[in-house]
Write a protein that holds these residues in place. Structure first.
Motif, PDB file in Angstrom:
ATOM      1  N   ASN A 108       0.874  -1.173   0.000  1.00  0.00           N
ATOM      2  CA  ASN A 108       0.000   0.000   0.000  1.00  0.00           C
ATOM      3  C   ASN A 108       0.910   1.222   0.000  1.00  0.00           C
ATOM      4  N   ASP A 109       0.379   2.408   0.353  1.00  0.00           N
ATOM      5  CA  ASP A 109       1.220   3.604   0.309  1.00  0.00           C
ATOM      6  C   ASP A 109       2.128   3.723   1.528  1.00  0.00           C
ATOM      7  N   ARG A 110       2.063   2.736   2.451  1.00  0.00           N
ATOM      8  CA  ARG A 110       2.887   2.811   3.658  1.00  0.00           C
ATOM      9  C   ARG A 110       3.849   1.631   3.819  1.00  0.00           C
ATOM     10  N   GLU A 111       3.501   0.470   3.260  1.00  0.00           N
ATOM     11  CA  GLU A 111       4.275  -0.740   3.508  1.00  0.00           C
ATOM     12  C   GLU A 111       4.789  -1.356   2.215  1.00  0.00           C
ATOM     13  N   ILE A 112       5.868  -2.098   2.366  1.00  0.00           N
ATOM     14  CA  ILE A 112       6.491  -2.762   1.222  1.00  0.00           C
ATOM     15  C   ILE A 112       6.992  -4.120   1.704  1.00  0.00           C
ATOM     16  N   ALA A 113       6.812  -5.154   0.912  1.00  0.00           N
ATOM     17  CA  ALA A 113       7.178  -6.524   1.312  1.00  0.00           C
ATOM     18  C   ALA A 113       8.470  -6.945   0.626  1.00  0.00           C
ATOM     19  N   LEU A 114       9.421  -7.426   1.407  1.00  0.00           N
ATOM     20  CA  LEU A 114      10.695  -7.904   0.878  1.00  0.00           C
ATOM     21  C   LEU A 114      10.608  -9.402   0.595  1.00  0.00           C
ATOM     22  N   HIS A 115      10.907  -9.784  -0.660  1.00  0.00           N
ATOM     23  CA  HIS A 115      10.976 -11.191  -1.070  1.00  0.00           C
ATOM     24  C   HIS A 115      12.376 -11.491  -1.600  1.00  0.00           C
ATOM     25  N   LEU A 116      12.835 -12.717  -1.419  1.00  0.00           N
ATOM     26  CA  LEU A 116      14.023 -13.226  -2.103  1.00  0.00           C
ATOM     27  C   LEU A 116      13.551 -14.132  -3.229  1.00  0.00           C
ATOM     28  N   VAL A 117      14.122 -13.930  -4.421  1.00  0.00           N
ATOM     29  CA  VAL A 117      13.702 -14.685  -5.600  1.00  0.00           C
ATOM     30  C   VAL A 117      14.914 -15.406  -6.181  1.00  0.00           C
ATOM     31  N   ASN A 118      14.779 -16.715  -6.377  1.00  0.00           N
ATOM     32  CA  ASN A 118      15.830 -17.520  -7.005  1.00  0.00           C
ATOM     33  C   ASN A 118      15.323 -17.982  -8.371  1.00  0.00           C
TER      34      ASN A 118
END
Length: 323
Positions: free
Chosen positions: A89-99
């Motif tokens: 959303n305009d406040r949060e961001i999700a960190l993913h690791l991608v292989n």
């Protein structure tokens, strides 16, 4: 199209795997013979897994393709390890690791501090898979700190030897928010950072080249005296001024940090030509003050030392006169 996708040349029978994206809509693919070819993107068509299964079923004689997990020596996609930051959303961001490679990756993602490291995620990131690490607040971007990613490359059976990947990343806002594109495998818009983009696969050493390098004459570079940073005239040695992790330290560890800071700042003051410097050590039980005075008494570049600013600090500060 993503790195690792299987593609077919539109006007010929060759098939290959995407290994790199070049400029001007040119894609580098590796065909089955091991050769790498630059091809215009419009000359390629992605081969879907459904298509392959359909045609193999029609022929009835070819075995089904093995998955990335069970393929012992089919490493085709060498690169494609990403940190993907997907806006929630305009406040949060999700960190993913991608292989997005064909390697299985035993890995660890950590954040270092002065004396410790914080583990964020670890385990085995399977080939062609991703894992969510955590949600981050965009307003805290400047406090995200440094990310450290370490991994090994593993596959069942024989494979080329591969050096571990060690990557240390500190993001800057002026570049981070400009790099938004589709994240491989996740198929979502993300701020994308490729961890293995600059990795170089080690090549065998050529004996003749090595011999020539050994006999090359290297011209000595002129020595440049290091520039010494001039410290402040007053150095506060209270532990809360020196480290944010002071609540996790015992008394011995605190004293060690305080004494190391004292010695470093004293040597800088001497090297930069200062006449005097004052250390605020506090009163406490007197252990730090006693040890500082003991070391000052033996230092060859100290003319004298005395309790400083008694009206302000009592016996909690020492002024050092430098020779």
């Amino acid at each position: 199209m993503n790195i690792g996708d299987k593609v077919r040349l539109v006007h010929s029978k060759e098939e290959g795997i995407i290994t790199r994206f070049l400029q001007n809509d040119v894609v580098e693919i590796e065909i089955e013979e091991g050769f790498r070819l630059p091809v215009l993107k419009r000359e390629l068509a992605v081969v879907s897994s459904v298509e392959g299964q359909f045609f193999r079923g029609q022929k009835g004689s070819q075995p089904a393709e093995k998955s990335a997990e069970s393929r012992p020596s089919g490493i085709r996609a060498e690169k494609g390890i990403f940190m993907a930051f997907i806006p929630l959303n305009d406040r949060e961001i999700a960190l993913h690791l991608v292989n997005n490679t064909d390697w299985d990756l035993p890995y660890a993602l950590t954040q270092p501090s002065e004396r410790h490291q914080r583990g964020l995620s670890g385990g085995v990131l399977k080939a062609k898979s991703s894992v969510k690490v955590q949600d981050l607040l965009i307003k805290d971007f400047d406090d995200w700190g440094t990310f450290v990613f370490n991994c090994l490359y593993y596959t069942v059976g024989f494979s080329p030897e591969r050096a571990p990947l060690n990557k240390r990343v500190k993001f800057r806002a002026n570049t981070f928010f400009k790099n938004k594109r589709k994240a491989p495998l996740l198929d979502k818009d993300a701020y994308l950072y490729q961890l293995d983009a600059d990795e170089k696969i080690e090549q065998p050493v050529n004996a003749q080249t090595l011999k020539e390098k050994m006999f090359e004459k290297n011209e000595p570079e002129p020595a440049v005296p290091p520039k010494v940073e001039r410290p402040a005239a007053v150095i506060d040695l209270h532990i809360e001024k020196l480290t944010r992790d002071f609540l996790t330290l015992n008394n011995a560890q605190m004293i060690d940090i305080q004494l190391k800071t004292f010695e470093q700042q004293l040597e800088k003051a001497i090297a930069s030509g200062m006449d005097e410097i004052t250390f605020i050590h506090g009163v406490g039980n007197g252990v730090l003050r006693t040890e500082i005075h003991r070391r000052l008494g033996k230092h060859k570049n100290v003319q004298f030392y005395q309790d400083a600013q008694k009206e302000k600090f009592g016996y909690g500060a020492t002024k050092v006169k430098i020779k």
